[in-house]
Design a protein around this motif. Sequence first.
Motif, short mmCIF file in Angstrom:
data_model
loop_
_atom_site.label_atom_id
_atom_site.label_comp_id
_atom_site.label_asym_id
_atom_site.label_seq_id
_atom_site.Cartn_x
_atom_site.Cartn_y
_atom_site.Cartn_z
N ILE A 18 0.80 -0.84 -0.09
CA ILE A 18 0.04 0.16 0.27
C ILE A 18 0.98 1.13 -0.21
O ILE A 18 1.66 1.55 0.81
N ALA A 19 0.66 2.64 -0.14
CA ALA A 19 1.75 3.30 -1.42
C ALA A 19 1.20 4.39 -0.76
O ALA A 19 -0.49 4.84 -1.08
N ILE A 20 1.12 5.24 -0.20
CA ILE A 20 0.54 6.61 0.78
C ILE A 20 1.74 7.88 0.00
O ILE A 20 3.00 8.13 1.41
N PRO A 21 1.65 8.52 -0.83
CA PRO A 21 3.07 9.36 -0.99
C PRO A 21 2.71 10.58 -0.59
O PRO A 21 1.35 11.50 0.41
N THR A 22 3.88 11.04 0.59
CA THR A 22 3.74 12.67 0.41
C THR A 22 4.05 13.51 0.25
O THR A 22 4.10 14.96 0.82
N THR A 23 4.78 13.81 -1.22
CA THR A 23 5.43 14.17 -2.09
C THR A 23 4.36 14.44 -2.68
O THR A 23 3.73 13.05 -3.94
N ALA A 24 3.95 15.38 -3.59
CA ALA A 24 3.83 14.94 -5.28
C ALA A 24 4.50 15.91 -6.82
O ALA A 24 4.96 15.83 -6.47
N ALA A 79 6.93 16.52 -11.42
CA ALA A 79 5.09 15.94 -11.98
C ALA A 79 4.95 16.22 -13.45
O ALA A 79 4.61 15.08 -14.58
N LEU A 80 5.64 17.56 -13.26
CA LEU A 80 5.19 18.32 -14.73
C LEU A 80 5.87 17.73 -15.94
O LEU A 80 5.57 17.66 -16.73
N SER A 81 7.05 17.17 -15.34
CA SER A 81 7.88 17.02 -16.13
C SER A 81 7.65 15.76 -17.40
O SER A 81 7.27 15.20 -18.19
N ARG A 101 -2.12 13.87 -20.39
CA ARG A 101 -2.85 15.45 -20.44
C ARG A 101 -3.64 15.90 -19.70
O ARG A 101 -3.78 17.02 -19.33
N GLU A 102 -4.78 14.66 -18.29
CA GLU A 102 -5.47 15.68 -17.17
C GLU A 102 -4.30 15.30 -16.42
O GLU A 102 -4.52 15.83 -15.53
N ALA A 103 -3.15 15.40 -16.73
CA ALA A 103 -1.70 14.87 -15.11
C ALA A 103 -1.24 16.33 -16.10
O ALA A 103 -1.32 17.05 -15.03
N TRP A 104 -1.45 16.62 -17.20
CA TRP A 104 -0.84 18.03 -17.32
C TRP A 104 -1.57 19.41 -16.62
O TRP A 104 -1.32 20.44 -16.41
N GLY A 134 0.63 11.24 -13.64
CA GLY A 134 2.00 11.32 -13.86
C GLY A 134 2.70 9.66 -14.38
O GLY A 134 2.58 9.26 -15.62
N GLY A 135 2.90 9.05 -13.00
CA GLY A 135 2.92 8.15 -12.83
C GLY A 135 2.12 6.18 -13.91
O GLY A 135 2.84 5.67 -14.00
#
Length: 265
Positions: A18-24, A79-81, A101-104, A134-135
């Motif tokens: 189970i992954a819980i990210p703390t950065t975007a 994330a943008l890249s 496209r949705e991520a952008w 994006g991932g």
Amino acid sequence: MRDYWGVGKAAQPMLPLIAIPTTAGTGSECQSFALIADVQTHQKMACGDPKAAARIALLDPALTLSQPPRVTACTGLDALSHTLETAVSKKRNALSLAYSREAWRLCATSFPLVLRNGKDLAARAGMLLGAALGGLAIENSMLGAAHAAANPLTAHFHLVHGQAVGLMLPAVIRFNAADPATARLYDELGETKAAGLAAKVEWLLNLAGMPPSLAACGVTPSSIPLLAAEASKQWTAGFNPRPVGEKDFVQLFEAAFAPRWPGAA
């Protein structure tokens, strides 16, 4: 870890994750790859296996509120890249393009808001979801020349990954846009042509407080041949929409040495 460098090297079942990210930023909560740095060479080893993908990713923007501004900036640029490189990758497909496209859209809208007000929970949520999508785009597509160029910068000059890939991205966009089909893909992201997209990335780099050039980051011109040689051997370079070789990377690094935004020295 070298035994797992590549794809599908894990012979045994893996425990549920189970992954819980703390950065975007990385979107790794939605990927099956881990990047492990070699202790001696500092080169990144991509270790991928479908069994390594998280069963569940929990996205809670409240967990990203405590990021320092620089971490917010560097991970946000990463994330943008991801959104921009996956949108034009040679491995792109209908599914990955939908994610890209949705991520952008989410990241391009939310990133400036987060930079101006780190406590904006709605903007944090937009960045977190954008990074996760994006991932998923990476998982179904792949990256390109900006990531290939960033890794040697991190290995030799210790530039934070998001900063390195962000600084290389405008030059890569302009390089790729020389291919008409790729230029159309950039246009479809909703900016004013590829030139406008590259300029927007530069604006975001400036807003994020990034140094305006590789020179300002302490990268030496004499290192360009080494950086270009290593970048051309990176796995992601092979997925760039326009063929990119060692000589091309020399030009890309040279382009990133020139300050691009107003007021830069």
